[in-house]
Design a protein around this motif. Sequence first.
Motif, PDB file in Angstrom:
ATOM      1  N   ILE A 233       0.964  -1.138   0.025  1.00 14.34           N
ATOM      2  CA  ILE A 233       0.093   0.170   0.006  1.00 14.34           C
ATOM      3  C   ILE A 233       0.782   1.200   0.021  1.00 14.34           C
ATOM      4  N   ARG A 234       0.439   2.209  -0.868  1.00  7.68           N
ATOM      5  CA  ARG A 234       1.145   3.589  -1.015  1.00  7.68           C
ATOM      6  C   ARG A 234       1.241   4.210   0.359  1.00  7.68           C
ATOM      7  N   THR A 235       2.183   4.499   1.094  1.00  4.92           N
ATOM      8  CA  THR A 235       1.988   5.151   2.593  1.00  4.92           C
ATOM      9  C   THR A 235       0.777   6.235   2.759  1.00  4.92           C
ATOM     10  N   TYR A 236       1.030   7.055   1.884  1.00  9.42           N
ATOM     11  CA  TYR A 236       0.052   8.499   2.143  1.00  9.42           C
ATOM     12  C   TYR A 236      -1.411   7.954   2.073  1.00  9.42           C
ATOM     13  N   SER A 237      -1.786   6.675   1.356  1.00  8.36           N
ATOM     14  CA  SER A 237      -3.030   6.334   1.291  1.00  8.36           C
ATOM     15  C   SER A 237      -3.546   5.974   2.630  1.00  8.36           C
ATOM     16  N   LEU A 238      -2.831   5.339   3.243  1.00  2.00           N
ATOM     17  CA  LEU A 238      -2.989   4.886   4.520  1.00  2.00           C
ATOM     18  C   LEU A 238      -3.639   5.876   5.329  1.00  2.00           C
ATOM     19  N   GLU A 239      -2.971   7.176   5.252  1.00  5.40           N
ATOM     20  CA  GLU A 239      -3.019   8.338   6.004  1.00  5.40           C
ATOM     21  C   GLU A 239      -4.466   8.616   5.468  1.00  5.40           C
ATOM     22  N   SER A 240      -4.965   8.766   4.426  1.00  4.93           N
ATOM     23  CA  SER A 240      -6.289   9.120   3.976  1.00  4.93           C
ATOM     24  C   SER A 240      -7.223   8.000   4.610  1.00  4.93           C
ATOM     25  N   ILE A 241      -6.988   7.204   5.138  1.00  3.66           N
ATOM     26  CA  ILE A 241      -7.981   6.098   5.872  1.00  3.66           C
ATOM     27  C   ILE A 241      -8.191   6.564   7.550  1.00  3.66           C
ATOM     28  N   ASP A 242      -6.670   6.854   7.975  1.00  2.00           N
ATOM     29  CA  ASP A 242      -6.710   7.404   9.482  1.00  2.00           C
ATOM     30  C   ASP A 242      -7.308   8.691   9.557  1.00  2.00           C
ATOM     31  N   ARG A 243      -7.168   9.753   8.320  1.00  2.00           N
ATOM     32  CA  ARG A 243      -7.935  10.987   8.265  1.00  2.00           C
ATOM     33  C   ARG A 243      -9.483  10.785   8.436  1.00  2.00           C
ATOM     34  N   ALA A 244      -9.964   9.908   7.512  1.00  2.00           N
ATOM     35  CA  ALA A 244     -11.382   9.625   7.424  1.00  2.00           C
ATOM     36  C   ALA A 244     -11.737   9.137   8.624  1.00  2.00           C
ATOM     37  N   LEU A 245     -11.373   8.183   9.368  1.00  2.00           N
ATOM     38  CA  LEU A 245     -11.838   7.873  10.704  1.00  2.00           C
ATOM     39  C   LEU A 245     -11.777   8.845  11.778  1.00  2.00           C
ATOM     40  N   ARG A 332      -6.387   0.506  -6.763  1.00  2.00           N
ATOM     41  CA  ARG A 332      -6.967   1.273  -5.573  1.00  2.00           C
ATOM     42  C   ARG A 332      -8.401   0.508  -5.055  1.00  2.00           C
ATOM     43  N   VAL A 333      -8.514   0.534  -3.805  1.00  2.00           N
ATOM     44  CA  VAL A 333      -9.666   0.137  -3.200  1.00  2.00           C
ATOM     45  C   VAL A 333     -10.567   1.322  -2.582  1.00  2.00           C
ATOM     46  N   GLU A 334     -11.779   1.677  -3.334  1.00  2.00           N
ATOM     47  CA  GLU A 334     -12.373   2.612  -2.946  1.00  2.00           C
ATOM     48  C   GLU A 334     -13.063   2.387  -1.426  1.00  2.00           C
ATOM     49  N   VAL A 335     -12.967   3.348  -0.547  1.00  2.00           N
ATOM     50  CA  VAL A 335     -13.697   3.055   0.759  1.00  2.00           C
ATOM     51  C   VAL A 335     -14.715   4.262   0.876  1.00  2.00           C
ATOM     52  N   ARG A 336     -15.986   3.842   0.963  1.00  2.00           N
ATOM     53  CA  ARG A 336     -17.176   4.601   1.338  1.00  2.00           C
ATOM     54  C   ARG A 336     -17.500   4.434   2.802  1.00  2.00           C
ATOM     55  N   PHE A 337     -17.495   5.481   3.319  1.00  2.00           N
ATOM     56  CA  PHE A 337     -18.057   5.438   4.849  1.00  2.00           C
ATOM     57  C   PHE A 337     -19.336   6.019   4.826  1.00  2.00           C
ATOM     58  N   GLU A 338     -20.336   5.128   4.860  1.00  2.00           N
ATOM     59  CA  GLU A 338     -21.742   5.648   5.124  1.00  2.00           C
ATOM     60  C   GLU A 338     -22.137   5.995   6.527  1.00  2.00           C
ATOM     61  N   LEU A 339     -22.458   7.187   6.631  1.00  2.00           N
ATOM     62  CA  LEU A 339     -22.525   8.102   8.109  1.00  2.00           C
ATOM     63  C   LEU A 339     -23.940   8.160   8.308  1.00  2.00           C
ATOM     64  N   GLU A 340     -24.311   8.276   9.543  1.00  2.00           N
ATOM     65  CA  GLU A 340     -25.343   8.808  10.139  1.00  2.00           C
ATOM     66  C   GLU A 340     -25.240  10.255  10.973  1.00  2.00           C
TER      67      GLU A 340
END
Length: 340
Positions: A233-245, A332-340
């Motif tokens: 995994i490209r490192t900065y894209s891991l950061e995108s997951i952590d930013r999203a959470l 890529r793996v697109e990650v869609r976080f569905e929120l309430e």
Amino acid sequence: MIRSAFPLVSLRPFHARRSALAAAALLALAGSASAQTTLAAPAQRITDQAIHADLQAYERTQGRIQALNDGGRPVRDYHLSKAQCWLDVSFHEYTRNDRSDFPQQALAESEKLIAGMEAGQSPLPMDTPLVNNAKHLRDDLWQRLRALQGTPGFMCAQQKAACGEVELVHAGNEFNQQQWRHSKPYIQIAEDLVNDAEAAARQCDAGPAAPQAVGPLVANVLFEFDRDRYQGIRTYSLESIDRALATIQAEGRRLRHVQLVGHADRMQGRGFDYNQALSERRARTVRELLAGRGVAPAMIDFSYVGDTRQVQQCAGVTPRAALLECLLPNRRVEVRFELE
């Protein structure tokens, strides 16, 4: 970025790379609308006189934007923002000695919007032309921007959305002229703006009459060529997951569901079935990654589509190393976080 001497119209303070126009001291007064500006031909931009005349033209255009703001059109307005961002990218490429028609055509787009606002035109156009035959890059980002329009939260996302569209065109122009290496920084700027626009829309208080729909939070996990495990995994894209959470927590949202879609690039040396399986393994890796970060596995669904949904074509890019880097957004793996 153009740094306006007028603070209310400094629309993009987060990109310091275009600060040069501040030094040009924007002297023009509001209300100096005139016929469309014609910049000096590139071959003529060798004298102080020619360059000074062009800088004055940029100053006059900035003054017209300031006058619209002074007259009551807010900085967050989509069309005012877009006029400013067209002006920004035009001036940026002018100062980089871009010898193509891009600075002239981008400036013309700014002036078209300014003239429409000055004349009280309604509705104003929402399209974003690919000036100078700019390459259409990152269709996924264009789709996300289009999805924002017409939603209640768009009223809070207009500025970032408008500039994101312009930066995608800017990136496409750089791709045509100097290929992927030069377009990549502007693609990243555009992606950041799309993320910011979606965040602004989610947090927007559109009023009691507006439906309280909460849009998804989107992240992309990118993989090196022919890799599908965590180490690939490209490192900065891991950061995108952590930013999203972190964003979910900061906004006080509740996570309802996560949808993963695995992808592969178009390099089909081992065949279609291989890329299908590769995209599946990537989706499974990201599911494990999210579970390790505390997301309940029962919330996570995944699918995979191989190389059938390319967001970046990279036609004509050489050598092979440059082509593989250009194709990275497709792995890529697109990650869609569905929120309430």
